[in-house]
Design an enzyme around this catalytic site. Structure first.
Site, PDB file in Angstrom:
ATOM      1  N   GLU A 166      47.271  35.426  46.076  1.00  0.00           N
ATOM      2  CA  GLU A 166      47.710  36.477  45.164  1.00  0.00           C
ATOM      3  C   GLU A 166      48.677  37.440  45.852  1.00  0.00           C
ATOM      4  OE1 GLU A 166      43.997  38.006  43.663  1.00  0.00           O
ATOM      5  OE2 GLU A 166      43.888  36.464  42.122  1.00  0.00           O
ATOM      6  N   GLU A 242      42.070  29.608  40.078  1.00  0.00           N
ATOM      7  CA  GLU A 242      40.900  30.429  39.773  1.00  0.00           C
ATOM      8  C   GLU A 242      40.788  30.573  38.265  1.00  0.00           C
ATOM      9  OE1 GLU A 242      40.669  34.172  41.772  1.00  0.00           O
ATOM     10  OE2 GLU A 242      40.961  33.310  43.783  1.00  0.00           O
TER      11      GLU A 242
END
Length: 608
Positions: A166, A242
């Site tokens: 991220e 995810e």
């Protein structure tokens, strides 16, 4: 069991040994689950229909002190044996995705970065600052040689590694990303590399570099997310790394978070039709010890000890309704012929101890009430646990060489005959102040900077004690670079700028075997309480601390985690693997001076 060398490639799809392969994976963090349970969780993962397991690798656990590496975890019940976890997955016919990036987020303290990095001035974390890269390089020099032989082209089960996590929402330093990629390749990593980000153009463009597949993290909006992701994969496959099927809890939340199963089921149908998926989380596990992370918006929100996450398995590994629903969806999808079968079908689930005897740790057990047998307050026990460090001005935990727990700051007010106000600068996260042994103030987060009028203490040479608690470092967002714990500025007394001359006691709570319970006990003080109970057959249980204020718990020397009456979590999961037949010990540290006569060990969780 997979033993022969093979290939895993990225083309228009993923290809395993030359054939199209759809990744259906689930996240299990080996460092949040005791090793005795790994096989049980991995078997359940495969039985649900997954062919792959995914895990982060937390740098702060594997290098807790600069230059001291730990890839077994003797102090944490062997939970850091990443090689054994990977081999266990391989034995069960599962492929493995590893995420060893320096930063992992994961609602884990400091996002997995070692706390000792914060003692080093103005180093820019998660950038190409050579001071930071030098530490990463030293870590990878030890980690990557362990992982390289476990890759598919070496006969292992590892098919992909993550470069950063991220990063697109944090920065755009592509030189940093390229450095991480090159470090991995230079250490023998040959399998495909990937990055994962939110499904937005700004995030994906920030992390796009050659040789790294972009993937996305999200919990809904699959079609839109993949349509954006496709613009960055150069014709490669789309993957949700995810798939958020639940959420985490923070202390003082109104209640435990529960996801919408109907929405998640619909999204899963689309994910299996359009691409590849990794469930976050298959099983969340537990933030044992002081390893919970925090978030920071308008104020600090520290995560609870449980990382149940409303996952497909509960914190203690129980199969949920959501698991059954996902199992049925995956089974129907496999029936369309879209997914090749992995190795042998595995049913049943056994756990074995070191002596080979089958254990029944998974059975929830109530052991009843345990009464306090011994107690000693912190101030009477202080010299058993720590030697003072004397400095002119207070120093942060990190500058004192401490990463987690509590620090006690003590000073004598020689020039003040009355104490009536306190203000703390650059302090985190929570302070309990005492004047001549009397509790005068409890404050946390932004309250620490405020000027606090306190009940006046009048005497000569007033002794001031400030117990600072590190409630968990921020794991996401810009605060990552600016978060030392304890007191890193000054203590302002009676509107005078700074009190000088401090004794600091580091209390990481990792040496409680040194406690002497005969030292003395004053009511209302932070204190340690000992409980003893007998077990005939070890089983999973849940520790209820009703009637107690705030603190942490140790079971047979293992740090179970934090408790707080603020909730929402009311009981701590105590794995049966931590118990032994015969007498067992629990030590509870309570900081608020709020205690009861007993605790309870019950057969059901209570996450709020």
């Amino acid at each position: 069991m997979m033993t022969n060398t093979g290939t895993f490639e990225i083309r228009d799809k993923f290809y395993l040994n030359g054939k199209p392969f759809q990744i259906i994976s689930g996240g299990i963090h080996y460092f949040r689950v005791l090793p005795e349970y790994w096989e049980d969780r991995l078997r359940k993962l495969k039985e649900m229909g997954c062919n792959t397991v995914e895990t982060y690798i937390p740098w702060n656990m594997h290098e807790p002190e600069k230059g001291r590496f730990d890839f077994y975890g003797e102090k944490v019940h062997g939970m850091l044996d990443i090689v054994s976890f990977i081999r266990k997955a391989q034995q069960l016919g599962l492929w493995v995705i590893l995420r060893p990036s320096p930063y992992i987020c994961a609602e884990w303290d400091f996002g997995g970065l070692p706390a000792w990095l914060l003692a080093q001035g103005d180093m820019a974390l998660r950038t190409s600052d050579e001071r930071f890269l030098c530490h990463v390089r030293a870590y990878y020099d030890r980690l990557m040689p362990l992982l390289a032989p476990l890759q598919i082209d070496h006969g292992g089960p590892v098919i992909m590694l993550q470069v950063e996590n991220e990063y697109g929402s944090f920065g755009n330093d592509k030189k940093y990303l390229e450095s991480l990629r090159d470090m991995m390749r230079g250490q023998g990593i040959t399998v495909p590399l990937f990055a994962s980000d939110g499904p937005g153009h700004n995030m994906l463009s920030n992390t796009r570099i050659d040789g790294v597949l972009p993937t996305a993290n999200f919990g809904s909006g699959t079609k839109r997310a993949f349509s954006i992701l496709e613009e960055y994969t150069d014709g490669g496959p789309c993957m949700c790394t995810e798939f958020w099927i639940g959420w985490f809890d923070a202390w003082r939340d109104e209640k435990h978070h529960k996801g919408n199963m109907e929405i998640a089921a619909k999204e899963l149908e689309e994910l299996l039709e359009l691409g590849n998926v990794n469930f976050y989380m298959f099983e969340g596990g537990t933030n044992f010890g002081f390893m919970n992370g925090s978030n920071y918006g308008d104020h600090l929100t520290a995560d609870v000890t449980s990382y149940d996450y409303d996952a497909l398995l509960t914190e203690d590994g129980q199969i949920t309704e959501k698991y059954r629903r996902f199992q049925e969806i995956i089974s129907r999808h496999r029936g369309k012929g879209a997914e090749p079968e992995t190795d042998e079908s595995i049913t049943g689930s056994k756990l074995s101890g070191e002596d080979g005897e089958e254990k029944n740790f998974r059975e929830r057990t109530a052991y009843g009430t345990c009464n306090v047998s011994q107690k000693v307050d912190l101030f009477h026990a202080l010299d058993c646990l720590a030697e003072p460090v004397e400095t002119l001005s207070p120093m942060s935990m990190e500058r004192l060489g401490q990463s987690y727990g509590y620090t006690l700051y003590s000073s004598v007010l020689h020039t003040e005959r009355q104490l009536h106000s306190i203000r703390l600068y650059q302090a985190a996260d929570r302070a309990i102040c005492f004047a001549d042994g009397k509790r005068i103030l409890t404050a946390m987060d932004r309250e620490l900077l405020e000027r606090h009028e306190v009940e006046p203490t009048v005497s000569q040479d007033i002794r001031l004690d400030i117990l600072m608690e590190n409630m968990g470092r921020v794991n996401y967002g810009p605060m990552i670079n600016w978060q030392r714990k304890g007191i890193d500025g000054c203590v302002m007394i009676n509107d005078c700028f700074a009190q000088h001359g401090w004794q600091q006691y580091c209390l990481p709570m990792d040496n409680l075997e040194k406690l002497d319970f005969t030292r003395g006990y004053d009511e209302g003080m932070p204190a340690f309480y000992r409980f003893a109970f007998t077990v005939e057959a070890p089983g999973d249980t849940f520790l209820d601390c009703s009637g107690w204020g705030k603190g942490c718990v140790f079971v047979n020397g293992f740090h179970l985690g934090r408790f707080w009456e603020a909730g929402p979590q009311k009981r701590l999961y105590l794995p049966g693997a931590l118990l032994k037949k015969g007498e067992n010990e629990i030590i509870l540290f309570e900081s608020e001076g709020k205690c009861a006569d007993s605790i309870s060990l019950l057969a059901e969780p209570d996450l709020g």
